[in-house]
Design an enzyme around this catalytic site. Sequence first.
Site, PDB file in Angstrom:
ATOM      1  N   GLY A  82       0.819  -1.208   0.000  1.00  0.00           N
ATOM      2  CA  GLY A  82       0.000   0.000   0.000  1.00  0.00           C
ATOM      3  C   GLY A  82       0.850   1.254   0.000  1.00  0.00           C
ATOM      4  N   THR A  84       0.582   4.065  -3.090  1.00  0.00           N
ATOM      5  CA  THR A  84      -0.026   5.173  -3.823  1.00  0.00           C
ATOM      6  C   THR A  84      -1.287   5.699  -3.144  1.00  0.00           C
ATOM      7  OG1 THR A  84       0.785   4.144  -5.847  1.00  0.00           O
ATOM      8  CG2 THR A  84      -0.828   5.890  -6.099  1.00  0.00           C
ATOM      9  N   GLU A 204      11.433  -4.907  -8.705  1.00  0.00           N
ATOM     10  CA  GLU A 204      10.131  -4.807  -9.379  1.00  0.00           C
ATOM     11  C   GLU A 204      10.309  -4.454 -10.853  1.00  0.00           C
ATOM     12  OE1 GLU A 204       5.972  -2.442  -8.566  1.00  0.00           O
ATOM     13  OE2 GLU A 204       7.837  -1.284  -8.558  1.00  0.00           O
TER      14      GLU A 204
END
Length: 346
Positions: A82, A84, A204
Amino acid sequence: VKTLTQAGYLASLIPEQYGGAGLGITEAALILEEINRSGANAAACHAQMYIMGTLLRHGSDEQKQKYLPAIASGALRLQAFGVTEPTTGSDTTQVKTMAVRTGDRYVVNGQKVFISRAEHSDLLLLLVRTTPIEAVSKRSDGLSVLLVDLREAVGRGITIRPIRTMMNHATTELFIEDLAVPVENLVGQEGKGFRYLLDGLNAERILIAAECVGDGRWFIERSRRYASERVVFGRPIGRNQGVQFPIAAAHVKIEAADLMRARAADLFDRGQPCGAEANMGKMLAAEAAWAAAEACMQTFGGFAYAREYGIERKWRETRLYQTAPISTNLILAYIGQHVLGMPRSY
């Protein structure tokens, strides 16, 4: 996801001592590339690989012993991070979700948006502000990471609402009101969360680049085969340069992007700085995959819009990666400032 987890693929980055395969980002990237190259979409899988890296690198021994074996086996799903918020977007330092320590717990209030896979996750890593931004000398200070057990938190401080999008991607918005999180669920040090977040972004981007390469190779193979078999005006359409050349150009771009992806993965696995390479690999792969998608749509013509071919679905999925998880413009800003030494643009 369940099948891949049970086969051990999604625990590839978890060390063997915690029940994982103990492999590198190079091997993890190949797994995700193959999922997309086969026509599927690894967006439901990649977070299970890299999000746990924050816990692995910065969590306490107790946290790692408690959670990593269960994540490796699939007993626990850690699919969501969590970060953005509706008013912050890519400017992560402006996070407004606030966690106030009260005794042996943090009380959290705020809102998050575009949080992928929260509905399908048992655990959530949550980026919060533990020190007001006006009280820190650097705006990246005062942010912390909390590990939230969604099995207990949903309905008791967290409300999850799905966001329906143009492709099959499970993303949500989170409404957080007086959520109580035990202090022992703080990952690492209080106030150092922004550094922990950055620590996982290179992984990522390398993995997303691999997915884009897989998409590109799927599009190119479909295009190549169809252009060689489809006969119009008495000749295969692949004989026409207007059809053949965009496919060939997309292939060149995919192969070049793959080399940058491999370079970034090699640096990451050797513990070397790879921010520039990870960003460039992700940008090149996203653009190359989109070029391949466009070429495929044009090659198939009207049939590309028919759902039975799967092309329009892949086309929609592939467009995402020029916007998220980091936009092309932000990558260019990073390269301009940190690689080329030009003035900061934002």
